[in-house]
Structures are given as structure tokens and as C-alpha cells.
Write an enzyme that holds these catalytic residues in place. Structure first.
Site, PDB file in Angstrom:
ATOM      1  N   GLU A  52       0.822  -1.208   0.000  1.00 41.51           N
ATOM      2  CA  GLU A  52       0.000   0.000   0.000  1.00 41.51           C
ATOM      3  C   GLU A  52       0.859   1.262   0.000  1.00 41.51           C
ATOM      4  OE1 GLU A  52      -3.758  -1.719   2.669  1.00 41.51           O
ATOM      5  OE2 GLU A  52      -1.988  -0.938   3.675  1.00 41.51           O
TER       6      GLU A  52
ATOM      7  N   ASP B 272     -12.577  -5.325  -1.771  1.00 39.80           N
ATOM      8  CA  ASP B 272     -13.558  -6.405  -1.709  1.00 39.80           C
ATOM      9  C   ASP B 272     -14.856  -5.864  -1.129  1.00 39.80           C
ATOM     10  OD1 ASP B 272     -11.523  -6.687   0.745  1.00 39.80           O
ATOM     11  OD2 ASP B 272     -13.526  -7.225   1.445  1.00 39.80           O
TER      12      ASP B 272
END
Lengths: 247, 247
Positions: free
Chosen positions: B18, B205
Site C-alpha cells: 500500500e 472487496d
């Protein structure tokens, strides 16, 4: 781990009601000026007992709600900052807990931890699963355990007073005897410094029993804190001047 | 809160995947000598972007398992130590997350947080219940949000990649749009310093969808990290030189 002589111990408590009896019994004084700089809410107290330097850190109160800063996040921060400040030979995570009658626990018992795990960190990805559980051995203290006649078992930490089926499944898999809210986070911070951890946990409620945890916890908090208080000075007495490998 | 001009920002990331795209895009350099002393596993990087001092901290790797130090405990420690070191005007919790389609989330969306809560700290005792949830407002940035066209919603943190019925019940009660594993702990540390927090979260998700989180997460981690990376420099551009009250 170097087999050094135990000269100083840091006890980490989450709640004032858990910490105060020991602070008073040993006549520990709040460190002034503070040993921990910055806005961390934890408070530290120092003194000595049977030749041992004894330091206590408790997590302080939450500014917003006024309650004790329980749970893993404040515990790890307090431990990190206090180990940095005091460089203890041993850290002791001390406090109240739930006990499993399946592992022989009864209300008022005091347990020594053999290892710690987390029961509320489920991360089903390769290696993250193991990280989530965070299994970490406590310092082996067989002599101390038998001379004080304490029970022993695995300590499991999670951020809720209750538990879910998934928590229980993880605790059963690891044969957990004691459930509380901080020890695994304290272990995480200790491991960063390679400082050994002991857990000394008094049982306020039976996890695998019939009664609601919150009710039992409130009813037995002060009596369990008293059991803890009668045990902790004896634990410290067993540590003073001994080598880590002969405990 | 003082309406000061934003001159420096600290971004907190849990995972290397990230953090790296932003570090590379902005040409940030690892701080040497380290700005954070002691054995904390976090790493920091600094540089500038459009006149803003930009600092990044990510939680580093777990020595035992080699995985990123995800979850609330390392996040709060990294934030505490990095805010102490860099004294930023704003902290940004940035990373990937689950999104609720009930709140309009789709994979690849980037959300701004309006507030944070914890969904796995159930403590049914007076005031401890509120402490456990730990509801904390994020910095209001209506101008930034509309000019960048970002979605917004409540961010909820927990230490598991999955969730239980009890977690879901808490998330539903608070109308949570984004589920991840660190923001509430970062908020806790920021609040100690009275430093405002923003959350910028890319969706990997769908929490209330049909597919397993772990599978979807791994499939979309890199594309969501790319969405995050295309958004973060634009967020920083909107902050540079503005006052907190005019964002």
C-alpha cells in the site's frame, strides 16, 4: 536469552482497581517528573521490594469516557514506552481475567501464563494467519510456580469482554485456561525488546460457565484483585536476585 | 481545534504494497538516521509534494512470520511514535479496505472517512461500551471531497479480515461504508496529540457481497493500491497551504 540476574521488574496493569492494591502494599510512588514523555495516558510508579526495583505502569483513563484504557492498543503502547524508560529484566502482565473450568480454573484462582495468543485476530492468508494468532511463550518459571502453588495455562487476549463462536474455537484449539484483554499485545511489545514476559492473572469469572461475564466480572473484580495482590509480592520475592534460567 | 495552515502531513500505511507506490511516485526517501528510536518495526520516509512536507510511516514486517504488521496494535504504535517525531498538521490513514455495497461501495472506489469506529471491541459495562466502540470524527473536508469526487462514509476497524455476526451488527448500527484493520487505532493515537485524522481507503472487496474476503482481497490488492496511488497525490495537492477549516 541471556541468563541474567533479575534486578528490575515492570508490572503492566490495564485497570486502576487492579494496580492500586500493589502500589499501596509496596509503597510505590508515582514517578515525578514523569518517566514517559508525551501525551500517552499511562502512569508509572516505582519503588523496591526485597531488593528488586519494581516499576508499575497502568494504562490510565480514557479522556472521553473516563474509563480505564483496557484492551490491546493502550496496553502495547504503555508497555513499549515503559520498557523503553525502565529497561526491566522481566515484564509481568498482571490483572484479572476469565478462567476456563475445562482447564481447572475457579473464581479467585491465580494463574501463571505458559504462553499467550490472540483469539480475535483471524487473518486467513498465508503466514498472516500465524501472525494473527501471535503465539508467544512466556518465561518458564517452574520453580516459582511450584513453590507458590499456582495453576498455569495459556492466556488468550481479545478486545471484547465477551466472545464469539470463532473466538471460542480458537481458544479451544490452543487449550486456553485464561481469557483477558491485553497480554498478547504486551507480549508483542516485549518481543520487540527481547524482554521476557510473565503473566499473573486472577480469575473473576468462568468463561465456559453459565453466568454472563459482565455480571460475574463486576461481582468478583475486587475479590480477584485482592487474590492478585496477595500473590504478586510473593512472585516478586521469588524473582529478586535470581537468574532468569533458575526461576 | 486551531485553524492552522497545513504544512506537513503524515500518512500511515499498514502494508508495504500500500505504501510503496506513493513513496515511489513522490520520490520520498527513507529517513536516515531513523527518526524513530528503539525497536519499533515501523519505517519512515520523507519528502515534499507541492510545497507540503510529506512523511510516510508503515508498520514494517513481523520478525517471526515475515508478514506486514497489520492490525490495531502496530498501527497505534507507529502513529504515536511518528506523530511524536514529525508533529504533522494532519494524519492520513491510507490503505485498502472492504466496502459495503449497501453504502454504495464498488471495487476500486476510494472513500474518505467521515468517522471511525471499532467493530470488535464489545465491552458491555457502563461507559466501557462507548470506549470500546471508540467513535471518533475525522477532519471534515467537504471541499476536497467534492472537488476530487470521492465517496465518503464511516470507517470501521477490527483485527480480523473476516467478521462475525456481532461485528456486522455493530457495523450496521453505525452505517459503516468501509471496513479495515487500523483506522480506529490510528485515531486513538491522533486524539492523544489532538492532531486531526483523515482516512483515504480504496476498496479491494465487498463486505456484504457473495465472495470470500480473502480471495477478493488478494485478487484486487494491487489494483486498489493503484487507485489509492492515483488519488493520494491529488488529496495532498488539495491540502497544501490551505487552512484546516477551509478543506
Amino acid at each position: 536469552m541471556e541468563d541474567k540476574t533479575v534486578k528490575s521488574v515492570l508490572l503492566v496493569f490495564a485497570m486502576e482497581a487492579e494496580a492500586q492494591p500493589l502500589i499501596q502494599a509496596l509503597g510505590l510512588k508515582e514517578d515525578a517528573p514523569p518517566k514517559i514523555l508525551g501525551p500517552a495516558p499511562c502512569l508509572t510508579f516505582s519503588g523496591s521490594h526485597e531488593g528488586l526495583n519494581v516499576h508499575v505502569v497502568w494504562n490510565g483513563k480514557d479522556r472521553e469516557t473516563g474509563v480505564d484504557n483496557v484492551g490491546t492498543v493502550p496496553a502495547s503502547l504503555s508497555t513499549y514506552l515503559a520498557v523503553m524508560a525502565f529497561k526491566p529484566d522481566i515484564v509481568i502482565s498482571a490483572g484479572t481475567s476469565g478462567g476456563f473450568k475445562a482447564q481447572g480454573a475457579a473464581i479467585g484462582d491465580v494463574f501463571l501464563g505458559t504462553a499467550v495468543i490472540n483469539h480475535d485476530r483471524r487473518i486467513p492468508l498465508p503466514n498472516f494467519d500465524k501472525y494473527g494468532i501471535g503465539y508467544s511463550l512466556c518465561l518458564a518459571t517452574p520453580g516459582l510456580q511450584s513453590s507458590l502453588g499456582l495453576k498455569q495455562g495459556v492466556v488468550s487476549s481479545g478486545n471484547s469482554l465477551d466472545y464469539t463462536d470463532k473466538c471460542m474455537s480458537i481458544m479451544e484449539q490452543h487449550g486456553v485456561a485464561v481469557k483477558e484483554m491485553e497480554a498478547a499485545a504486551i507480549a508483542w511489545a516485549c518481543n520487540l525488546f527481547h524482554v521476557p514476559l510473565m503473566c499473573v492473572k486472577a480469575v473473576t469469572d468462568i468463561v465456559d460457565g453459565d453466568r454472563a461475564t459482565a455480571e460475574e466480572f463486576l461481582e468478583n473484580l475486587h475479590s480477584a484483585a485482592a487474590a492478585l495482590q496477595s500473590t504478586l509480592p510473593r512472585v516478586l520475592g521469588q524473582l529478586a536476585g535470581r537468574k532468569l534460567g533458575e526461576l
